[in-house]
Design a protein around this motif. Sequence first.
Motif, PDB file in Angstrom:
ATOM      1  N   HIS A 437      -1.650   5.027  -3.350  1.00 32.58           N
ATOM      2  CA  HIS A 437      -1.483   5.366  -1.929  1.00 32.58           C
ATOM      3  C   HIS A 437      -0.067   5.859  -1.634  1.00 32.58           C
ATOM      4  O   HIS A 437       0.123   6.840  -0.903  1.00 32.58           O
ATOM      5  CB  HIS A 437      -1.780   4.144  -1.053  1.00 32.58           C
ATOM      6  N   SER A 465      -5.546  -1.227   1.522  1.00 29.81           N
ATOM      7  CA  SER A 465      -5.651   0.124   2.063  1.00 29.81           C
ATOM      8  C   SER A 465      -5.039   0.214   3.453  1.00 29.81           C
ATOM      9  O   SER A 465      -4.379   1.202   3.794  1.00 29.81           O
ATOM     10  CB  SER A 465      -7.127   0.550   2.105  1.00 29.81           C
ATOM     11  N   ALA A 468      -1.243   0.016   3.134  1.00 25.76           N
ATOM     12  CA  ALA A 468      -0.753   1.275   2.577  1.00 25.76           C
ATOM     13  C   ALA A 468      -0.755   2.385   3.622  1.00 25.76           C
ATOM     14  O   ALA A 468       0.160   3.212   3.671  1.00 25.76           O
ATOM     15  CB  ALA A 468      -1.601   1.683   1.373  1.00 25.76           C
TER      16      ALA A 468
END
Length: 935
Positions: A437, A465, A468
């Motif tokens: 990422h 996620s 990030a």
Amino acid sequence: MAVEFGVLGSIEARVDGGLVELGHARQRLLLAALLVDLGREVSIEELAERIWGESQAQRGTLYGYLSRLRRALAAVEGVEITRRPAGYVLTAGAAVVDLHRFRDLVDRARAAEDDAQAANLFGQALDLWRGEALATMDTAWAGTVREELHQERLAAELDRTEARLRLGQHLDLVAGLRARTKEHPWDERLAGQLMLALYRCGRATEALAHYQHTRRRLAKELGIDPGPELRRLHQQILTGDCALTPRAGVAPAAPVPRQLPAPPALFTGRERELAALTAGANGAGGTVVVSAIGGTGGIGKTHLALHWAYRHLDRFGDGQLYVNLRGFDPSEEPLTPSAAIRGFLDALGVASGAVPPDPDARVALYRSLVAGRRMLVVLDNARDSAQVVPLLPGSPSCTVLITSRRQLTGLTATHGAAPLALDMLPEAEAHELLGRHLGPDRLAAEPGAVAALLKHCAGLPLALSIVAARAAAQPGFPLAHLAEELAKTGTRLDALDAGDLSVDLRTVFASSYHALDTAAARGFTLLGLAPGPDISLNAAAELTGTTPARARVLLRTLETAHLIQQHTPDRYRMHDLVRLYAGEQGRHDLDEADRTRALRRLLDFYLHTAYHANRLLYPHWTIRLELGPPSAGCTPHRCADAAEAQQWFQAELPCLQAAPQLARALGWPTLTWQLPEALFNLRLRQGRPGEDLAMWRTAIEAAERLDDPAARAVTHLRLGQASMLAGRYDEARAHLEQALPLFERTGDLLGQGQAHFWLGITWEQQADPQRALLCHEHALDHYRAVGDALHEAGALNTIGWCLAQLGHGEKAHDYCEQALAINRAEGDRYGEALNLESLGYIAHHRGRYRQALEYYHQALTVCQETDSTWSEAEVLGCMGDAHRALGQHAEARQAWRQALDLYQTQHRTEQATHVQQQLNALDDIGTLTDTEGAP
């Protein structure tokens, strides 16, 4: 231990799904040299030639390779490398080597008795290929074998295409054939297959253009003309030769469903789990493969299933089915197995009217349609084993992936499902995911902050996620700032399953939520409160009280932060855990008045848009709702025409079905019953109101709270209709009989007529034409009293039908003639076809077979002109009956065969069986001379 050897791709050996370490390239090539000639002695000279290109080269090294291979395979039962007088032989079952399994399947396919079986066997054979044979091996022998096997593969592909063309599957072949002709531009057989597929798709001009392209290329690059077969096909296309039409009796190509969501981006790790799924699929034997992926919310179960699925799409050439079972949806009930199967049947091309109302019959139809097809079925977010079992195919050609937050131990015990539990990502894989990422340089600059982030995310892919995304959105901020922010938050998101969640998710969500600007934060919390699995751009604009353009900017902000996903253009959804958190914050942070106004705008948007769309689709809608004005700031969408209305309903249906429950929870009883009413005609035409019983029961409760007899009358009528269509006849009559006095109390004559009419239909379904007749006569009186011509025609036709059932043929004829005259005057072509069919039926049962045929021919013409294939099948069946009664066996056989084709296409098994029995009986009689002496 289960062993598998592969040469159709990289050279490999697997034991129980795990790769065996075979050493360097030449040692692996030695294994391939023995596998290609499995069970046959290969001399030392031949082995040396295959590995080094010299028959006398490096014998000592060769013996060392053989010794190491023996040790690597020593523990594998049934596999042995043995020294013989002149060389070595590898002994193992042919089925464990992909090359020999491929050749066996191809041989069986070419000997198959029918094309469907052949196509399936060819498909299984071609699925074994993982790339170029003996990949990366560069010796002369490897190159020769690679080319030979490539030709075998190409021949199998061509043979499979021929079988599928004979099966009428040309629509699904064009794209693949185009790609293959670019790879093999001089293959005339391949060129001919593409031309034929294009021609059968109605694209004759493209077919002829491809011939000219091939002819010019052959002339320019090889100096030759096309061969006689390709020239003959070209001439047939030019003349429209009927021989190119798929042979009679071949059913239309079944749709190939492609329901998988988009593949997950930046997928990292999970190699052990992916290998386990592959091993399970490879070791199927004679049973369906079922893999149950378990783990906590946000652990990546769905991403693993989809990543594996996209890696192996070539295994499932007949399609992929996907359903979110909503087992742990924070705002909606789990999807019922019957509703899930209904979605599968839609994807498999089953017409709405052909879907059986009985749940067990739906399961049987679904399993019949996928039997023998190489399909993947992904059952995502399952609640428990009971929800899953009806969705399991029975065919070993299918593979099933199930994801659930629960251990489906019952499924393992009863169906042999292979459990695969997902744990948090190991630190190395979590670090890799974060690096993909943010880039390795940013991680290397702040190792301490990275360690803290990994600690707070605790290996949960969803949390990683989101963190990030926040860090990527602020590239100038140190990661230490974000790590410190996460560490300060002390609250925790409750686990959806008690004690199941062991990570600090609320900390992660809260840090992203508090980083949003005011408008985005408000939109985020409101989205968590919205009904349904997703939301459209326009609906989100109504919810947030802004324009679609501004709503798009707000949604893009949330999408960038990985808090929502735009899964199709202008439609957005949240992960269920994110939705739970967003809704929790909406109830906590938003002003109650603001929250209430927002949800009222949204529900008014759904109601008013649905009502307007319904009027476009069904201008003769019986019930006219008295809608109040939309709430302040609400701007309902106005569909331009019926086509747009149909598209809008299709996209919004899950949200519209969830909306009444929200209206009930917020204490808005009028919305609670009017929202289902705006959907009723759509669901009726789809043949699916029987699935909405719970929604209508909620609507009745709301109407009772209003003490509004008109609302109570409508809701009892609708629940009665829905119950009848679901086969619950006693319940249907009870509600219809309650609706009747309520319509009388309000003076609604049309409503009274509807209640009587549907009571009549209910009695018809219970084989009581006498009671049905009385109900339809009452309905007729009410329709005439209000001057509703189309409903009058419907009642006249059903009265005629009931009279015919009771043996009053002349009166039945008169009623149906009256109905016919009205429908022709009103321009209702579908009603006209039904009337003509009834008149034909009446004439037939009065012994007037020629008159019956006249009516049936007229009905058939109208059915074909209006594309009413459902009624067309019925009319053709009746025509066959009339021809048989006249002794016209050839004509009867022709009509019944056409009816049979339609019944089979529509999956109407009972009717198809009946017609087939009539055809069999006619065949038993033998060929007789047609008679003309019937009345």
